[in-house]
Enzyme design. Structure first.
Site, PDB file in Angstrom:
ATOM      1  N   LEU A 163       0.824  -1.211   0.000  1.00  0.00           N
ATOM      2  CA  LEU A 163       0.000   0.000   0.000  1.00  0.00           C
ATOM      3  C   LEU A 163       0.856   1.259   0.000  1.00  0.00           C
ATOM      4  CD1 LEU A 163      -2.808   1.368   0.263  1.00  0.00           C
ATOM      5  CD2 LEU A 163      -2.563   1.153   2.751  1.00  0.00           C
ATOM      6  N   GLY A 169       1.595   7.645   2.652  1.00  0.00           N
ATOM      7  CA  GLY A 169       1.736   6.818   3.839  1.00  0.00           C
ATOM      8  C   GLY A 169       0.391   6.697   4.527  1.00  0.00           C
ATOM      9  N   SER A 170       0.183   7.556   5.539  1.00  0.00           N
ATOM     10  CA  SER A 170      -1.115   7.570   6.197  1.00  0.00           C
ATOM     11  C   SER A 170      -2.214   8.026   5.251  1.00  0.00           C
ATOM     12  CB  SER A 170      -1.061   8.492   7.428  1.00  0.00           C
ATOM     13  OG  SER A 170      -0.151   7.994   8.382  1.00  0.00           O
ATOM     14  N   PHE A 400       3.833   1.879  12.073  1.00  0.00           N
ATOM     15  CA  PHE A 400       3.199   1.167  10.961  1.00  0.00           C
ATOM     16  C   PHE A 400       1.793   0.683  11.302  1.00  0.00           C
ATOM     17  CE2 PHE A 400       4.139  -2.532  13.141  1.00  0.00           C
ATOM     18  CZ  PHE A 400       5.135  -3.368  12.686  1.00  0.00           C
ATOM     19  N   GLU A 401       1.079   0.265  10.234  1.00  0.00           N
ATOM     20  CA  GLU A 401      -0.348  -0.070  10.288  1.00  0.00           C
ATOM     21  C   GLU A 401      -1.170   1.111  10.786  1.00  0.00           C
ATOM     22  OE1 GLU A 401      -1.552  -3.822  11.833  1.00  0.00           O
ATOM     23  OE2 GLU A 401       0.207  -4.871  11.073  1.00  0.00           O
ATOM     24  N   GLN A 504      -7.096  19.539  15.591  1.00  0.00           N
ATOM     25  CA  GLN A 504      -6.429  18.294  15.948  1.00  0.00           C
ATOM     26  C   GLN A 504      -6.062  18.206  17.425  1.00  0.00           C
ATOM     27  OE1 GLN A 504      -3.232  17.206  13.327  1.00  0.00           O
ATOM     28  NE2 GLN A 504      -4.595  17.015  11.551  1.00  0.00           N
TER      29      GLN A 504
END
Length: 589
Positions: A163, A169-170, A400-401, A504
Site C-alpha cells: 500500500l 503513507g497515512s 506502521f499499520e 487536531q
C-alpha cells in the site's frame, strides 16, 4: 500477569452492528459487548498449549542465532523453512485450505509468544497473516481462495501487503501506482511501493493501485512475484526489526488477469482499511508478548542487582516502574483479547476498538522497553544484553499499520461523526414536528433525555452487569467520564461544526478520553471475571484495576479541562515560527 480470559455467557456480544467504543461518545456503556470477559474457544485453547510449547522450545534454542540475524539484517532461508515446517504461515487460514483456522484471539496469543523471543519473527509471520493475505480471506471469491490459500497456508507462498508509497503513507488515498483496464478486461499495473514487509521473500502481493474507474478510484489486486515486470529492491537498513525483510516492490507494466481483482473494482480503499482494522489484534498480541518478556527481564534484574547493600528491587522508584509496567501489560492484554473477541463473535463495527487497542498496546510496550532498559542501567545500553534490541524493535509499532497520530484522529472523528449525525437529525426534527410529529418528537425526546441526563446525572448510563463489590466504585469513574465524553463531544461540534476536522489538538484529547474509557472497561471486565472464578491472581487483578482507573481518572480530567483551557494557540504560533526559521534560531547569550 498472564492469565487466560474467562468465559462469557452464551451468545456474548449480541449487538453485532453496534460499536461499544463509538457509543461511549453518546455516554452509553454497552454492557452486552463488554461483560462478562470473553473466553478463548476450547478448540483454540487445546491447540495453543502445544503450539506455544513448540514455539518456546524452537526459539529459545535459537536465541544466539536470532541475535545474529538482527546483526546481519536477514533471516536465513533455512530459518524461514523452519517457520513453514511449524505451520506458522497457516495460522488463520481455514482448515479446508490446509490452515489451522485459529480465532483472532488465539492468533494474537501465538504472536505474543513469538514476540516474547524475537519481534522480527513475529513480523515475518504477522505481515503474512495479518495483512499480506488477509484481504484474500475477507474479500476473495471461491476461485481465488482455492487457487492461493493452500499455498499460502503451507508457506510455499509468503504474502506481503503493498500500500505505502513515497508520497502516500497515512494518506493512502493519494497513491500513484496505476492500473489501467485493457480492452480484453485484464489490467496493466505500473508503480512502486516502499517499506514492504516480506517484500524480498514474498511470492504473493496484495497491491493497491489507482484505477479511476466509474466504480471508484482505487482497486485491490492479487499479484504474484514471479510475473514479468515484478521486482523488489535490496533489504532496507533499519533501526529495528532488522532481521525481517523490508524492501521496495516495483511493478513495470505488469499484466494482471481480470480474475485477480480483489473485491469490487474501485473499492480498494475499503478493502485496505478493512484489512488493517482486522489485522491489528496481531500487532497488539505481539506488543503484549514483548511486555511479558520485559517484565521478566526487569524483575530478574531488579532482584539480582545490588546497590547500597541491598537489591534495587527494594527501592521505591524501581518498584514503581515494575508496577506501572504490570498495569500496562494487563491493560493492553485485556484490550487486545477483548477486541479479538468482538471480531470473532461477528461484530461488524469494531474499527475504533481496533484502533484503540493498537494505540494503547504499541505505546505501552514502548514505555515498558524504556523502563526495563532504565532498570538495567548501563547493561541496558550494551548490545550483549537484550534491552537495546527490544527498544529498537518496539519503536516501529506506533508508526506502521497507521501512525498513532492518525489513529487518534480516526478515533475522535469516528465518534464525533455519530454525535454530529445526531445533531443533524435534531435540526431536521424541528421541521418534522409540524410534518411528522411522531418522528420529530421522537428525535427531540431522545436528545432531550440525553442532555438532561448529562446535566443532572439522573439516568446516567450505569453498568448494569452485576460487578463484584470491590469493583463497583471503580465502575462509577467510567460511568461519569462516559457522560463527560458525551458532553464534550456535543460542545465541540456546536462550537466548531464541520471545522472540527481541523481541530487536531481537541481531537487528540477526545480520543485519549475514549481510549482510557474503553481500555479501562476492558480491565474492569477482566478483573471482575477473575475475581468471580476465584483465580489465584484475582487479588492482584483487582489491585491493577484500581491503579489503572485512578490514573485514567486523572488523565481524563486533565484532557477534559484541556478542551476549555489550554495553550494550543501559543503552541501553534511557536511551531509556525520555528518552521519559518527552519529550526531553532536563538543563540546562547
Amino acid at each position: 500477569m498472564s492469565t487466560a480470559p474467562t468465559a462469557p455467557a452464551p451468545g456474548a456480544a449480541p449487538l453485532r452492528d453496534e460499536s461499544a467504543a463509538k457509543q461511549l461518545f453518546f455516554g452509553n456503556i454497552l454492557d452486552e459487548q463488554l461483560f462478562p470477559y470473553p473466553q478463548i474457544r476450547e478448540r483454540d485453547r487445546e491447540m495453543l498449549g502445544a503450539m506455544t510449547d513448540a514455539i518456546d522450545q524452537f526459539l529459545a534454542d535459537k536465541a544466539a542465532e536470532l541475535k545474529q540475524y538482527d546483526r546481519d539484517a536477514e533471516q536465513p532461508a533455512e530459518f524461514i523453512q523452519a517457520l513453514r515446517d511449524m505451520g506458522l504461515f497457516g495460522l488463520i487460514i481455514p482448515e479446508q485450505y490446509g490452515g489451522l483456522e485459529l480465532s483472532n484471539g488465539a492468533y494474537a496469543r501465538v504472536l505474543g509468544q513469538t514476540s516474547s523471543h524475537d519481534s522480527s519473527v513475529s513480523l515475518t509471520i504477522g505481515a503474512h497473516s495479518s495483512i499480506g493475505m488477509k484481504g484474500l480471506l475477507l474479500f476473495g471469491n471461491d476461485e481465488q481462495k482455492q487457487r492461493y490459500l493452500p499455498r499460502l497456508a503451507s508457506g510455499e507462498l509468503i504474502a506481503a501487503f503493498c500500500l505505502t508509497e513515497s508520497g502516500a503513507g497515512s494518506d493512502a488515498a493519494s497513491i500513484r501506482t496505476r492500473a489501467t483496464r485493457n480492452d480484453d478486461g485484464n489490467w496493466t499495473l505500473t508503480g512502486e511501493k516502499i517499506w514492504i514487509t516480506n517484500g524480498g521473500i514474498a511470492g504473493f502481493y496484495t497491491v493497491f493501485a489507482r484505477t479511476d474507474t466509474p466504480e471508484g478510484k482505487i482497486t485491490a489486486f492479487l499479484v504474484e512475484a514471479g510475473w514479468p515486470g515484478v521486482s523488489h529492491g535490496p533489504h532496507e537498513d533499519k533501526m529495528g526489526i532488522r532481521a525481517s525483510s523490508t524492501t521496495t516492490v516495483a511493478f513495470s507494466d505488469v499484466r494482471v488477469p481480470a480474475e485477480n481483482v480483489l473485491g469490487p473494482v474501485g473499492k480498494g480503499f475499503k478493502v485496505a482499511m478493512s484489512i488493517l482494522n482486522s489485522g491489528r489484534t496481531g500487532l497488539g498480541g505481539g506488543a503484549v508478548g514483548g511486555m511479558r518478556t520485559l517484565l521478566r527481564l526487569a524483575t530478574a534484574q531488579a532482584k539480582d542487582r545490588q546497590q547500597f547493600g541491598k537489591p534495587i528491587a527494594e527501592f521505591g522508584l524501581v518498584r514503581e516502574k515494575i508496577a506501572r509496567m504490570t498495569v500496562d501489560c494487563f491493560a493492553a492484554e485485556s484490550t487486545v483479547w477483548m477486541v479479538a473477541h468482538l471480531i470473532d463473535s461477528g461484530c461488524t463495527d469494531y474499527s475504533v476498538e481496533a484502533a484503540i487497542s493498537k494505540v494503547f498496546a504499541s505505546e505501552a510496550v514502548q514505555r515498558a522497553s524504556y523502563e526495563a532498559l532504565q532498570i538495567a542501567a548501563g547493561n541496558g545500553f550494551m548490545r550483549e544484553f537484550p534491552y537495546e534490541q527490544i527498544t529498537r524493535d518496539t519503536r516501529i509499532l506506533s508508526i506502521f499499520e497507521g501512525t498513532n497520530e492518525i489513529l487518534r484522529l480516526y478515533i475522535a472523528l469516528s465518534g464525533l461523526k455519530g454525535v454530529g449525525a445526531g445533531l443533524g437529525e435534531l435540526k431536521a426534527a424541528v421541521g418534522d414536528i409540524f410534518n411528522d410529529p411522531i418522528k420529530g418528537f421522537g428525535v427531540l425526546g431522545d436528545y432531550t433525555a440525553r442532555r438532561v441526563r448529562e446535566a443532572t446525572g439522573v439516568g446516567t448510563d450505569r453498568i448494569v452487569y452485576p460487578l463484584a463489590e470491590p469493583l463497583r466504585k471503580l465502575a462509577a469513574v467510567y460511568e461519569k467520564y462516559a457522560v463527560e465524553l458525551s458532553k464534550s463531544s456535543d460542545a465541540l461540534l456546536r462550537q466548531h461544526g464541520k471545522a472540527i476536522a481541523d481541530q487536531q489538538h481537541a481531537q487528540k484529547r477526545i480520543a485519549d478520553i475514549a481510549i482510557d474509557l474503553f481500555v479501562g472497561l476492558c480491565v474492569l471486565s477482566r478483573a471482575d471475571s477473575l475475581l468471580k472464578q476465584q483465580h489465584p491472581a484475582a487479588t492482584q487483578a483487582v489491585e491493577i484495576a484500581g491503579l489503572f482507573t485512578r490514573a485514567a481518572r486523572r488523565r481524563m480530567a486533565r484532557n477534559r479541562r484541556g478542551l476549555e483551557r489550554n495553550e494550543d494557540a501559543q503552541t501553534e504560533r511557536l511551531a509556525a515560527d520555528v518552521l519559518a526559521r527552519g529550526g531553532y534560531a536563538w543563540d546562547v547569550i
